[in-house]
Design an enzyme around this catalytic site. Structure first.
Site, PDB file in Angstrom:
ATOM      1  CD  GLU A  32     -11.891  23.422   5.936  1.00 60.76           C
ATOM      2  OE1 GLU A  32     -12.695  24.163   6.946  1.00 60.76           O
ATOM      3  OE2 GLU A  32     -11.314  23.216   5.613  1.00 60.76           O
ATOM      4  N   GLY A  78      -6.919  24.805  18.003  1.00 63.52           N
ATOM      5  CA  GLY A  78      -5.694  24.503  17.330  1.00 63.52           C
ATOM      6  C   GLY A  78      -5.000  24.090  18.017  1.00 63.52           C
ATOM      7  CD  GLN A 132     -13.220  19.065  13.117  1.00 61.50           C
ATOM      8  OE1 GLN A 132     -12.545  18.758  11.810  1.00 61.50           O
ATOM      9  NE2 GLN A 132     -12.880  19.917  13.932  1.00 61.50           N
TER      10      GLN A 132
END
Length: 321
Positions: free
Chosen positions: A24, A115, A193
């Site tokens: 990432e 989001g 996550q």
């Protein structure tokens, strides 16, 4: 226990698939940060990852910079970008335009995310999408309309998964139901996550498979080399990092020793996920290559080189000085 299917035992599928590798990145916030980021990109590129995800700030605050970075990755590197896209605060029309822009640049992978909700606690704008599931369905509709342009190809749609309870969720079981709903809406894979304990990925995988989730679930692994970052992410996720790790890192005599301790703990975390059946590893780099490559050196992932079909263990190439 039911016998293995004919597909599972087919002789042409007897060889295990190579492990996927991805990183990432996030858009730079200054010219100096951009210079550092591109050093990182060139270093990571030598490991031939399958893709790199490109994130951006809350509410799409630097989405234009993210699109610019994606463009440069496509034009100037061999890397395949996976574009993050959030939906809260945007209407379907706005998002369809953004999706079209990404596809026009050559993006073929999107990580569909809800989001962050408005910080003031207010409701999202009227008409805006509310959940990642809605965004996945919108991506698939845009894809269908553009099937001729894509040569009947398919966009790879990824989603987030949570090894521990999402801060806004009532339970871990609810998180798995949400993941299952994302799969039903058209998600192809999930990336977790961050997590801090070796058993957490395996526990998520067990819960998800029992519930009917069949898509690949890729562990998102953060190099555990920054004490400050560890504590901060622990606060954000509500999951305390291992107290023994925090103690050892705080007591380290030097940055080098702290790096050694953190890399070792990260490798343990990644290996535990691979042992549980992880199809790949996604490294959260924070735009820094050193820790990610140090972790990769010690993992020795079975990979296939793009230059040929041979299987090899990924190790950091020795670059000329």
């Amino acid at each position: 226990m039911s016998p293995p299917s004919l597909i599972d035992t087919h002789p042409h599928l007897s060889d295990a698939a190579p492990v996927a590798l991805s990183y990432e990145l996030f858009p730079p916030r200054s010219p100096a940060a951009a210079e550092t980021l591109w050093t990182t990109i060139r270093e990571l590129e030598t490991t031939e990852p399958d893709y790199v995800s490109v994130t951006y700030g809350a509410s799409g605050s630097n989405r234009d910079t993210a699109v610019e970075l994606i463009n440069r990755l496509l034009l100037e590197t061999t890397l395949r970008p996976l574009a993050h896209l959030t939906c809260v605060g945007n209407t379907p029309q706005e998002l369809a335009g953004i999706i079209g822009e990404l596809l026009d640049t050559g993006v073929r992978g999107i990580l569909a995310l809800r989001g962050d909700l408005p910080k003031d606690g207010g409701e999202p704008a009227a008409g805006s999408l509310r959940y990642a599931q809605d965004l996945i369905e919108l991506i698939r509709r845009v894809e269908q309309r553009r099937s001729a342009l894509l040569c009947a190809g398919k966009i790879a749609v990824g989603v987030a998964a949570y090894p521990t309870r999402h801060p806004e969720s009532p339970s871990e079981a609810h998180d798995v139901e949400v993941l299952l709903a994302k799969q039903r809406s058209g998600a192809d894979f999930a990336i977790t996550q961050v997590f801090f304990h070796t058993e957490q990925y395996a526990d998520l995988l067990t819960r998800a498979r029992r519930a009917g989730v069949t898509i690949p679930i890729i562990p998102g692994v953060m190099p555990l080399t920054s004490l400050r970052r560890l504590k901060r992410l622990g606060e954000l996720t509500g999951v305390e990092p291992a107290p023994e790790l925090l103690r050892r890192m705080a007591a380290a005599d030097s940055d080098l020793e702290r790096l050694r301790i953190g890399v070792s703990a990260t490798v343990d975390l990644a290996n535990a996920a691979l042992d549980a059946g992880a199809p790949g590893i996604h490294l959260y780099t924070f735009n820094e290559h050193q820790s990610a490559l140090d972790v990769l050196d010690k993992l020795a992932l079975p990979r296939r080189s793009r230059a040929g079909n041979r299987r090899e263990a990924v190790a950091r190439p020795q670059l000329a000085s």
